[in-house]
Design a protein around this motif. Structure first.
Motif, PDB file in Angstrom:
ATOM      1  N   CYS A 149       0.837  -1.211   0.000  1.00 24.65           N
ATOM      2  CA  CYS A 149       0.000   0.000   0.000  1.00 24.65           C
ATOM      3  C   CYS A 149       0.869   1.257   0.000  1.00 24.65           C
ATOM      4  CB  CYS A 149      -0.929   0.006   1.210  1.00 24.65           C
ATOM      5  SG  CYS A 149      -2.322  -1.141   1.086  1.00 24.65           S
ATOM      6  N   ILE A 150       1.937   1.234   0.792  1.00 18.29           N
ATOM      7  CA  ILE A 150       2.849   2.393   0.851  1.00 18.29           C
ATOM      8  C   ILE A 150       3.602   2.538  -0.458  1.00 18.29           C
ATOM      9  CG2 ILE A 150       4.923   3.307   1.962  1.00 18.29           C
ATOM     10  CD1 ILE A 150       3.906   1.901   4.553  1.00 18.29           C
TER      11      ILE A 150
ATOM     12  N   LEU B 204       2.911   5.782  -2.922  1.00 23.39           N
ATOM     13  CA  LEU B 204       3.940   6.783  -3.205  1.00 23.39           C
ATOM     14  C   LEU B 204       4.353   6.757  -4.674  1.00 23.39           C
ATOM     15  CD1 LEU B 204       6.169   6.352  -0.021  1.00 23.39           C
ATOM     16  CD2 LEU B 204       4.524   8.180  -0.492  1.00 23.39           C
ATOM     17  N   LYS B 205       4.448   5.560  -5.253  1.00 26.99           N
ATOM     18  CA  LYS B 205       4.875   5.431  -6.645  1.00 26.99           C
ATOM     19  C   LYS B 205       3.819   5.977  -7.609  1.00 26.99           C
ATOM     20  CE  LYS B 205       6.116   1.972 -10.144  1.00 26.99           C
ATOM     21  NZ  LYS B 205       6.268   0.511 -10.415  1.00 26.99           N
ATOM     22  N   GLU B 206       2.554   5.653  -7.359  1.00 28.31           N
ATOM     23  CA  GLU B 206       1.485   6.008  -8.285  1.00 28.31           C
ATOM     24  C   GLU B 206       0.713   7.241  -7.850  1.00 28.31           C
ATOM     25  OE1 GLU B 206      -0.884   2.485  -8.727  1.00 28.31           O
ATOM     26  OE2 GLU B 206       0.807   1.267  -9.413  1.00 28.31           O
ATOM     27  N   LYS B 207       1.159   7.865  -6.743  1.00 26.26           N
ATOM     28  CA  LYS B 207       0.516   9.077  -6.229  1.00 26.26           C
ATOM     29  C   LYS B 207      -0.998   8.855  -6.022  1.00 26.26           C
ATOM     30  CE  LYS B 207       3.850  12.485  -7.886  1.00 26.26           C
ATOM     31  NZ  LYS B 207       4.941  11.490  -7.932  1.00 26.26           N
ATOM     32  N   THR B 208      -1.277   7.854  -5.202  1.00 25.92           N
ATOM     33  CA  THR B 208      -2.653   7.522  -4.889  1.00 25.92           C
ATOM     34  C   THR B 208      -2.696   6.930  -3.489  1.00 25.92           C
ATOM     35  OG1 THR B 208      -4.608   6.342  -5.689  1.00 25.92           O
ATOM     36  CG2 THR B 208      -2.503   5.164  -5.826  1.00 25.92           C
ATOM     37  N   TYR B 209      -3.869   6.496  -3.042  1.00 27.51           N
ATOM     38  CA  TYR B 209      -3.952   5.728  -1.799  1.00 27.51           C
ATOM     39  C   TYR B 209      -4.415   4.333  -2.168  1.00 27.51           C
ATOM     40  CZ  TYR B 209      -8.999   6.725  -1.955  1.00 27.51           C
ATOM     41  OH  TYR B 209     -10.316   6.815  -2.334  1.00 27.51           O
ATOM     42  N   ALA B 210      -3.838   3.332  -1.526  1.00 25.36           N
ATOM     43  CA  ALA B 210      -4.049   1.951  -1.947  1.00 25.36           C
ATOM     44  C   ALA B 210      -5.023   1.198  -1.060  1.00 25.36           C
ATOM     45  CB  ALA B 210      -2.710   1.214  -1.994  1.00 25.36           C
ATOM     46  N   MET B 211      -5.387   1.736   0.084  1.00 31.00           N
ATOM     47  CA  MET B 211      -6.335   1.061   0.965  1.00 31.00           C
ATOM     48  C   MET B 211      -7.606   1.896   1.045  1.00 31.00           C
ATOM     49  SD  MET B 211      -5.932  -0.229   4.947  1.00 31.00           S
ATOM     50  CE  MET B 211      -4.633  -1.379   4.523  1.00 31.00           C
TER      51      MET B 211
ATOM     52  N   VAL C 129       0.776  -0.288  13.144  1.00 30.50           N
ATOM     53  CA  VAL C 129       0.443   1.119  13.396  1.00 30.50           C
ATOM     54  C   VAL C 129       1.368   2.038  12.609  1.00 30.50           C
ATOM     55  CG1 VAL C 129       0.420   2.958  15.129  1.00 30.50           C
ATOM     56  CG2 VAL C 129      -0.576   0.735  15.680  1.00 30.50           C
ATOM     57  N   ILE C 130       2.657   1.750  12.638  1.00 28.70           N
ATOM     58  CA  ILE C 130       3.637   2.586  11.925  1.00 28.70           C
ATOM     59  C   ILE C 130       3.335   2.603  10.429  1.00 28.70           C
ATOM     60  CG2 ILE C 130       6.071   2.812  11.289  1.00 28.70           C
ATOM     61  CD1 ILE C 130       6.719   1.557  14.071  1.00 28.70           C
ATOM     62  N   PHE C 131       3.114   1.421   9.858  1.00 25.75           N
ATOM     63  CA  PHE C 131       2.820   1.340   8.423  1.00 25.75           C
ATOM     64  C   PHE C 131       1.508   2.042   8.093  1.00 25.75           C
ATOM     65  CE2 PHE C 131       5.642  -2.568   8.338  1.00 25.75           C
ATOM     66  CZ  PHE C 131       6.627  -1.964   7.575  1.00 25.75           C
ATOM     67  N   ASP C 132       0.496   1.855   8.937  1.00 27.38           N
ATOM     68  CA  ASP C 132      -0.801   2.476   8.657  1.00 27.38           C
ATOM     69  C   ASP C 132      -0.724   3.999   8.714  1.00 27.38           C
ATOM     70  OD1 ASP C 132      -2.767   0.816   7.763  1.00 27.38           O
ATOM     71  OD2 ASP C 132      -3.447   0.179   9.734  1.00 27.38           O
ATOM     72  N   CYS C 133       0.137   4.533   9.562  1.00 21.88           N
ATOM     73  CA  CYS C 133       0.321   5.992   9.614  1.00 21.88           C
ATOM     74  C   CYS C 133       0.848   6.512   8.284  1.00 21.88           C
ATOM     75  CB  CYS C 133       1.272   6.366  10.748  1.00 21.88           C
ATOM     76  SG  CYS C 133       0.549   6.240  12.398  1.00 21.88           S
ATOM     77  N   VAL C 134       1.747   5.754   7.661  1.00 19.43           N
ATOM     78  CA  VAL C 134       2.277   6.167   6.351  1.00 19.43           C
ATOM     79  C   VAL C 134       1.186   6.053   5.287  1.00 19.43           C
ATOM     80  CG1 VAL C 134       4.071   5.805   4.618  1.00 19.43           C
ATOM     81  CG2 VAL C 134       4.572   5.389   7.037  1.00 19.43           C
ATOM     82  N   ILE C 135       0.381   4.989   5.358  1.00 16.35           N
ATOM     83  CA  ILE C 135      -0.729   4.837   4.408  1.00 16.35           C
ATOM     84  C   ILE C 135      -1.726   5.980   4.584  1.00 16.35           C
ATOM     85  CG2 ILE C 135      -2.617   3.342   3.637  1.00 16.35           C
ATOM     86  CD1 ILE C 135      -0.966   0.961   4.713  1.00 16.35           C
ATOM     87  N   LEU C 136      -1.978   6.363   5.830  1.00 17.71           N
ATOM     88  CA  LEU C 136      -2.872   7.485   6.102  1.00 17.71           C
ATOM     89  C   LEU C 136      -2.326   8.770   5.487  1.00 17.71           C
ATOM     90  CD1 LEU C 136      -5.498   8.227   7.632  1.00 17.71           C
ATOM     91  CD2 LEU C 136      -4.073   8.824   9.598  1.00 17.71           C
ATOM     92  N   TYR C 137      -1.009   8.940   5.533  1.00 14.83           N
ATOM     93  CA  TYR C 137      -0.371  10.096   4.896  1.00 14.83           C
ATOM     94  C   TYR C 137      -0.658  10.102   3.391  1.00 14.83           C
ATOM     95  CZ  TYR C 137       3.384  12.608   2.522  1.00 14.83           C
ATOM     96  OH  TYR C 137       4.097  13.421   1.667  1.00 14.83           O
TER      97      TYR C 137
ATOM     98  N   TYR D  55      -3.157   8.819   1.892  1.00 14.17           N
ATOM     99  CA  TYR D  55      -4.570   9.137   1.681  1.00 14.17           C
ATOM    100  C   TYR D  55      -4.793  10.648   1.724  1.00 14.17           C
ATOM    101  CZ  TYR D  55      -9.445  10.029   2.667  1.00 14.17           C
ATOM    102  OH  TYR D  55     -10.721  10.553   2.633  1.00 14.17           O
ATOM    103  N   PHE D  56      -4.263  11.309   2.744  1.00 18.43           N
ATOM    104  CA  PHE D  56      -4.480  12.752   2.859  1.00 18.43           C
ATOM    105  C   PHE D  56      -3.731  13.526   1.771  1.00 18.43           C
ATOM    106  CE2 PHE D  56      -5.983  11.835   7.213  1.00 18.43           C
ATOM    107  CZ  PHE D  56      -7.122  12.633   7.209  1.00 18.43           C
ATOM    108  N   LYS D  57      -2.614  12.982   1.305  1.00 21.85           N
ATOM    109  CA  LYS D  57      -1.838  13.667   0.269  1.00 21.85           C
ATOM    110  C   LYS D  57      -2.469  13.526  -1.111  1.00 21.85           C
ATOM    111  CE  LYS D  57       2.865  14.207  -1.559  1.00 21.85           C
ATOM    112  NZ  LYS D  57       2.861  15.672  -1.366  1.00 21.85           N
ATOM    113  N   TYR D  58      -2.974  12.309  -1.420  1.00 22.49           N
ATOM    114  CA  TYR D  58      -3.436  12.044  -2.780  1.00 22.49           C
ATOM    115  C   TYR D  58      -4.938  11.771  -2.892  1.00 22.49           C
ATOM    116  CZ  TYR D  58       1.595  11.293  -3.376  1.00 22.49           C
ATOM    117  OH  TYR D  58       2.961  11.453  -3.392  1.00 22.49           O
ATOM    118  N   GLY D  59      -5.621  11.598  -1.759  1.00 21.94           N
ATOM    119  CA  GLY D  59      -7.019  11.196  -1.817  1.00 21.94           C
ATOM    120  C   GLY D  59      -7.967  12.251  -2.331  1.00 21.94           C
ATOM    121  N   ARG D  60      -7.588  13.513  -2.215  1.00 22.65           N
ATOM    122  CA  ARG D  60      -8.498  14.590  -2.609  1.00 22.65           C
ATOM    123  C   ARG D  60      -8.872  14.508  -4.093  1.00 22.65           C
ATOM    124  NH1 ARG D  60      -9.257  19.534   0.217  1.00 22.65           N
ATOM    125  NH2 ARG D  60      -7.420  18.997   1.476  1.00 22.65           N
TER     126      ARG D  60
END
Length: 214
Positions: free
Chosen positions: A20-21, A25-32, A75-83, A85-90
């Protein structure tokens, strides 16, 4: 066997999160899918905190230690996934709704998810709440992954590695808690997770095959 299945689940989900991370990051999207992410991260924060500071599962011994260590990584990995989401989810926010609501809505989902963790604990106690909520939200996640793939109609934010790792990561605790210790709620949720995960894998394989043929 219990320790092996716990570690297998942990490794499977760590691969899911890593994918997911990487893809995010590679495709500029959120994966979950976001509801799945919100329920996941609030579950992990809740039970990591309870295991470390409250000793809520102290009677589980070595298996608890393994699960707690796994939870910390999650938790650590999910925090990065959450990042991601907020960066690319809009960019995937509904066009008919003003994008200024993206962050407030997302925060509301996180608050709602945390509240659900608390009421499950209040109703069932720490041990059973952890199992029931984990498998119910895992079932929801399996459906949401399919929905996100169909919505995008592409391999954006997903991969077969992610799909297989999710399947194995859920199948292991289904065997452990649903069959070995026989919890019917866990067993039914886990079985349907398996069904939907296999549907998801099949959809991805079929999509890739069609793309290659075209």
């Amino acid at each position: 066997m219990e320790l092996f299945l716990t570690l297998l689940s942990g490794i499977g989900w760590i691969i899911v999160y890593e994918e997911c991370i990487r893809l995010g990051l590679k495709e500029k999207t959120y994966a979950m899918p976001f509801w799945a992410l919100a329920l996941n991260i609030t579950w992990e924060i809740t039970y990591t905190y309870s295991d470390i500071f409250l000793g809520a599962h102290g009677e589980m011994g070595g298996m608890l230690l393994a699960q707690t260590i796994v939870n910390i990584f999650w938790v650590i990995f999910d925090c990065v996934i959450l990042y991601t989401y907020f960066k690319y989810g809009r960019k995937e926010w509904a066009k008919q709704v003003n994008s200024c609501f993206f962050v407030p809505y997302s925060l509301l989902v996180l608050v709602c998810s945390m509240a659900l963790q608390f009421v499950f604990i209040q109703e069932f106690g720490f041990v059973m709440a952890a199992q029931y909520s984990a498998f119910l939200q895992n079932l929801l996640m399996s459906v949401l992954f399919i929905g996100l793939f169909l919505k995008r109609n592409s391999m954006e934010g997903t991969s077969l590695i992610l799909a297989f790792a999710k399947w194995i990561g859920t199948l292991a605790p289904t065997i452990l808690m649903g069959i070995i210790t026989f919890n019917p709620v866990v067993l039914i949720c886990g079985l349907f997770c398996c069904v939907f995960d296999l549907i998801y894998i099949t959809l991805l394989i079929h999509y890739r095959k069609e793309k290659k043929e075209n």
